[in-house]
Write a protein that holds these residues in place. Structure first.
Motif, mmCIF file in Angstrom:
data_model
loop_
_atom_site.group_PDB
_atom_site.id
_atom_site.type_symbol
_atom_site.label_atom_id
_atom_site.label_comp_id
_atom_site.label_asym_id
_atom_site.label_seq_id
_atom_site.Cartn_x
_atom_site.Cartn_y
_atom_site.Cartn_z
ATOM 1 N N MET A 82 22.612 76.283 28.963
ATOM 2 C CA MET A 82 22.685 76.225 30.265
ATOM 3 C C MET A 82 21.035 76.178 30.650
ATOM 4 S SD MET A 82 23.877 79.129 32.929
ATOM 5 C CE MET A 82 25.562 79.184 31.985
ATOM 6 N N ASP A 83 20.840 75.345 31.650
ATOM 7 C CA ASP A 83 19.652 75.081 32.308
ATOM 8 C C ASP A 83 19.694 75.319 33.889
ATOM 9 O OD1 ASP A 83 17.079 74.267 32.681
ATOM 10 O OD2 ASP A 83 17.564 72.139 32.626
ATOM 11 N N LEU A 84 19.044 76.149 34.489
ATOM 12 C CA LEU A 84 19.218 76.630 35.703
ATOM 13 C C LEU A 84 17.961 76.233 36.475
ATOM 14 C CD1 LEU A 84 20.982 78.280 37.806
ATOM 15 C CD2 LEU A 84 19.837 80.470 37.001
ATOM 16 N N GLY A 85 17.987 74.962 37.235
ATOM 17 C CA GLY A 85 16.811 74.361 37.455
ATOM 18 C C GLY A 85 16.720 74.653 39.153
ATOM 19 N N SER A 86 15.610 74.277 39.399
ATOM 20 C CA SER A 86 15.357 74.508 41.052
ATOM 21 C C SER A 86 16.249 73.483 41.957
ATOM 22 C CB SER A 86 13.844 74.185 41.373
ATOM 23 O OG SER A 86 12.947 74.996 40.685
ATOM 24 N N ALA A 87 16.459 72.052 41.496
ATOM 25 C CA ALA A 87 16.943 71.222 42.065
ATOM 26 C C ALA A 87 18.620 71.213 41.490
ATOM 27 C CB ALA A 87 16.579 69.953 41.871
ATOM 28 N N ARG A 88 18.662 71.081 40.189
ATOM 29 C CA ARG A 88 19.860 70.935 39.510
ATOM 30 C C ARG A 88 20.405 72.073 38.420
ATOM 31 N NH1 ARG A 88 22.647 66.710 41.869
ATOM 32 N NH2 ARG A 88 23.779 66.683 40.246
ATOM 33 N N THR A 89 21.486 72.401 38.401
ATOM 34 C CA THR A 89 22.100 73.110 37.270
ATOM 35 C C THR A 89 22.835 72.489 36.250
ATOM 36 O OG1 THR A 89 21.628 75.493 38.684
ATOM 37 C CG2 THR A 89 23.482 75.428 36.894
ATOM 38 N N ARG A 90 22.548 72.605 35.123
ATOM 39 C CA ARG A 90 23.410 71.940 34.078
ATOM 40 C C ARG A 90 23.854 72.797 32.932
ATOM 41 N NH1 ARG A 90 18.745 68.361 35.256
ATOM 42 N NH2 ARG A 90 19.368 66.695 36.238
ATOM 43 N N PRO A 122 31.813 84.498 26.677
ATOM 44 C CA PRO A 122 31.124 83.351 26.018
ATOM 45 C C PRO A 122 29.478 84.179 25.748
ATOM 46 C CG PRO A 122 30.990 83.107 28.537
ATOM 47 C CD PRO A 122 31.896 84.302 28.334
ATOM 48 N N LEU A 123 29.149 83.239 24.762
ATOM 49 C CA LEU A 123 27.751 83.622 24.428
ATOM 50 C C LEU A 123 27.098 82.308 24.934
ATOM 51 C CD1 LEU A 123 25.370 84.618 22.624
ATOM 52 C CD2 LEU A 123 26.016 82.881 20.826
ATOM 53 N N VAL A 124 25.984 82.804 26.031
ATOM 54 C CA VAL A 124 25.104 81.857 26.557
ATOM 55 C C VAL A 124 23.629 81.784 26.277
ATOM 56 C CG1 VAL A 124 24.110 81.366 29.101
ATOM 57 C CG2 VAL A 124 26.554 82.177 28.728
ATOM 58 N N VAL A 125 23.296 80.276 25.966
ATOM 59 C CA VAL A 125 21.660 80.270 25.822
ATOM 60 C C VAL A 125 21.435 79.488 27.073
ATOM 61 C CG1 VAL A 125 20.167 78.736 24.526
ATOM 62 C CG2 VAL A 125 22.259 79.841 23.281
ATOM 63 N N LEU A 126 20.273 80.377 27.528
ATOM 64 C CA LEU A 126 19.600 79.939 28.967
ATOM 65 C C LEU A 126 18.299 79.466 28.781
ATOM 66 C CD1 LEU A 126 20.175 80.022 31.895
ATOM 67 C CD2 LEU A 126 19.152 82.347 31.966
ATOM 68 N N THR A 127 18.109 78.397 29.197
ATOM 69 C CA THR A 127 16.476 77.690 29.268
ATOM 70 C C THR A 127 15.787 78.489 30.419
ATOM 71 O OG1 THR A 127 16.849 75.739 30.385
ATOM 72 C CG2 THR A 127 17.341 75.796 28.272
ATOM 73 N N ALA A 139 13.861 73.876 23.833
ATOM 74 C CA ALA A 139 15.185 73.316 23.737
ATOM 75 C C ALA A 139 15.231 71.720 23.918
ATOM 76 C CB ALA A 139 15.767 73.720 25.151
ATOM 77 N N VAL A 140 14.181 71.197 24.621
ATOM 78 C CA VAL A 140 13.662 69.789 24.483
ATOM 79 C C VAL A 140 13.419 69.179 23.410
ATOM 80 C CG1 VAL A 140 11.903 68.020 25.457
ATOM 81 C CG2 VAL A 140 12.824 69.753 27.152
ATOM 82 N N ALA A 141 12.614 70.073 22.571
ATOM 83 C CA ALA A 141 12.251 69.321 21.172
ATOM 84 C C ALA A 141 13.283 69.389 20.300
ATOM 85 C CB ALA A 141 11.020 70.440 20.821
ATOM 86 N N VAL A 142 14.354 70.534 20.372
ATOM 87 C CA VAL A 142 15.303 70.472 19.657
ATOM 88 C C VAL A 142 16.437 69.329 20.114
ATOM 89 C CG1 VAL A 142 17.661 71.777 19.141
ATOM 90 C CG2 VAL A 142 15.438 72.952 19.258
ATOM 91 N N ALA A 143 16.309 69.002 21.178
ATOM 92 C CA ALA A 143 17.370 67.971 21.694
ATOM 93 C C ALA A 143 16.681 66.547 21.152
ATOM 94 C CB ALA A 143 17.134 67.892 23.084
ATOM 95 N N ALA A 144 15.415 66.324 21.121
ATOM 96 C CA ALA A 144 14.809 65.304 20.460
ATOM 97 C C ALA A 144 14.904 65.267 19.034
ATOM 98 C CB ALA A 144 13.325 65.228 21.012
ATOM 99 N N ARG A 145 15.300 66.321 18.181
ATOM 100 C CA ARG A 145 15.350 66.615 16.815
ATOM 101 C C ARG A 145 13.701 66.293 16.047
ATOM 102 N NH1 ARG A 145 20.686 66.629 15.152
ATOM 103 N NH2 ARG A 145 22.226 65.761 16.442
ATOM 104 N N THR A 173 18.529 65.515 30.910
ATOM 105 C CA THR A 173 19.470 66.569 30.461
ATOM 106 C C THR A 173 19.121 67.212 29.113
ATOM 107 O OG1 THR A 173 20.665 64.714 29.489
ATOM 108 C CG2 THR A 173 21.284 65.444 31.456
ATOM 109 N N ALA A 174 17.885 66.871 28.644
ATOM 110 C CA ALA A 174 17.362 67.269 27.306
ATOM 111 C C ALA A 174 17.247 68.551 27.052
ATOM 112 C CB ALA A 174 15.845 66.646 27.118
ATOM 113 N N ALA A 175 16.931 69.195 28.167
ATOM 114 C CA ALA A 175 16.838 70.961 27.852
ATOM 115 C C ALA A 175 18.361 71.504 27.611
ATOM 116 C CB ALA A 175 16.339 71.586 29.156
ATOM 117 N N VAL A 176 19.375 71.168 28.651
ATOM 118 C CA VAL A 176 20.483 71.711 28.256
ATOM 119 C C VAL A 176 21.050 71.234 26.980
ATOM 120 C CG1 VAL A 176 21.787 69.783 29.885
ATOM 121 C CG2 VAL A 176 22.572 72.303 29.417
ATOM 122 N N ARG A 177 20.862 69.864 26.454
ATOM 123 C CA ARG A 177 21.554 69.390 25.098
ATOM 124 C C ARG A 177 20.840 70.187 24.039
ATOM 125 N NH1 ARG A 177 20.012 64.696 24.252
ATOM 126 N NH2 ARG A 177 18.431 63.976 26.304
#
Length: 268
Positions: free
Chosen positions: A1-9, A86-91, A124-130, A238-242
């Motif tokens: 989950m990515d709780l941002g100022s403009a979008r929540t993903r 649920p188990l939640v991972v929050l950025t 999280a971004v780095a993990v999404a980019a592998r 969407t990199a952070a939430v992925r």
């Protein structure tokens, strides 16, 4: 989950796709009058005041827990079984205070989670980019109202800078203002690092994420200013939430799910 100022993903195992809504409690009142928030630490001069009404997250910080809970309930409550825990991972921003992380976890309680793990968005971004996290890595995340420059070492935050400026400020601020801010933060990181990790990180290239990575008027200027390769993460907004989704899969079997931080992160 990515709780941002403009979008929540969010990403859920059952849905298998990124869910995306505005971080607004009352969309129909979003442009109406409301009390202005005073500029916070790191807010860029001239970026303009943000209004509290309807916006529960201000430049990466939770200012209205109940409002955040309202957004999360509308996004996810109907997608979870009534008996689910649920188990939640929050950025969170790399420089998020313990109070911010506590407020964000409190908002997530509306989903009745079994546990909530927090992870720096840059990781999280780095993990999404592998990306190879065994080597120093520099991540630039340009969001709607917050821009971060984060130096990762072995996947953990070694240094971080932030400014309250992003793509949502364009019109009041110029693309060049964002590029200038990133350049200043990178210069400060180089000086602070003392030539220990930065040479290796710069040789790898700068990993660019966030909605700002989709704006050519920013990326072209930034590429021209940096003395390092610029690597834009696929679907950077969407990199952070992925990345959080990938960490969620790993966390399910990890003993540290009994704590409050995802595997490989450092609290502070």
């Amino acid at each position: 989950m990515d709780l941002g100022s403009a979008r929540t993903r969010a990403w859920t195992a059952g849905h298998g796709a990124v869910l995306d809504v505005p971080t607004v409690t009352h969309p129909d009142r979003n442009t109406g009058p409301g009390p202005a928030l005073a500029p916070g630490p790191g807010d860029a001069p001239g970026a303009g005041p943000a209004r509290r009404g309807g916006r529960p997250v201000h430049r990466g910080a939770v200012v209205d827990e109940a409002g955040c809970a309202h957004v999360l309930r509308g996004l996810l409550a109907h997608r979870l079984p009534r008996t689910a825990r649920p188990l939640v991972v929050l950025t969170t921003p790399a420089l998020a205070s313990p109070a911010h992380r506590a407020a964000a976890r409190s908002a997530v309680e509306v989903l009745r989670p079994r546990n909530v793990l927090t992870v720096p968005a840059a990781r999280a971004v780095a993990v999404a980019a592998r990306a190879d996290l065994s080597r120093p890595l520099l991540v630039v995340d340009i969001g709607a109202h917050l821009t971060e420059v984060v130096l990762l070492d072995d996947g953990a935050v070694a240094d971080a800078r932030r400014v309250g400026l992003g793509t949502g400020d364009l019109g009041v601020a110029a693309p060049e203002d964002i590029v200038d801010a990133v350049t200043r933060m990178m210069t400060a990181t180089i000086r602070q690092d003392g030539a220990s990790l930065m040479p290796g990180a710069l040789a790898r290239g700068v990993l660019l994420a966030g909605g700002g990575a989709l704006r050519p008027e920013i990326t072209y200027r930034l590429a021209a200013r940096l003395h390092a390769p610029l690597d834009v993460v696929p679907a950077p907004h969407t990199a952070a939430v992925r990345g959080a989704a990938r960490l969620l899969e790993a966390a399910r079997l990890h003993p540290s799910t009994r704590g409050h931080d995802a595997p490989g992160t450092r609290s502070g």
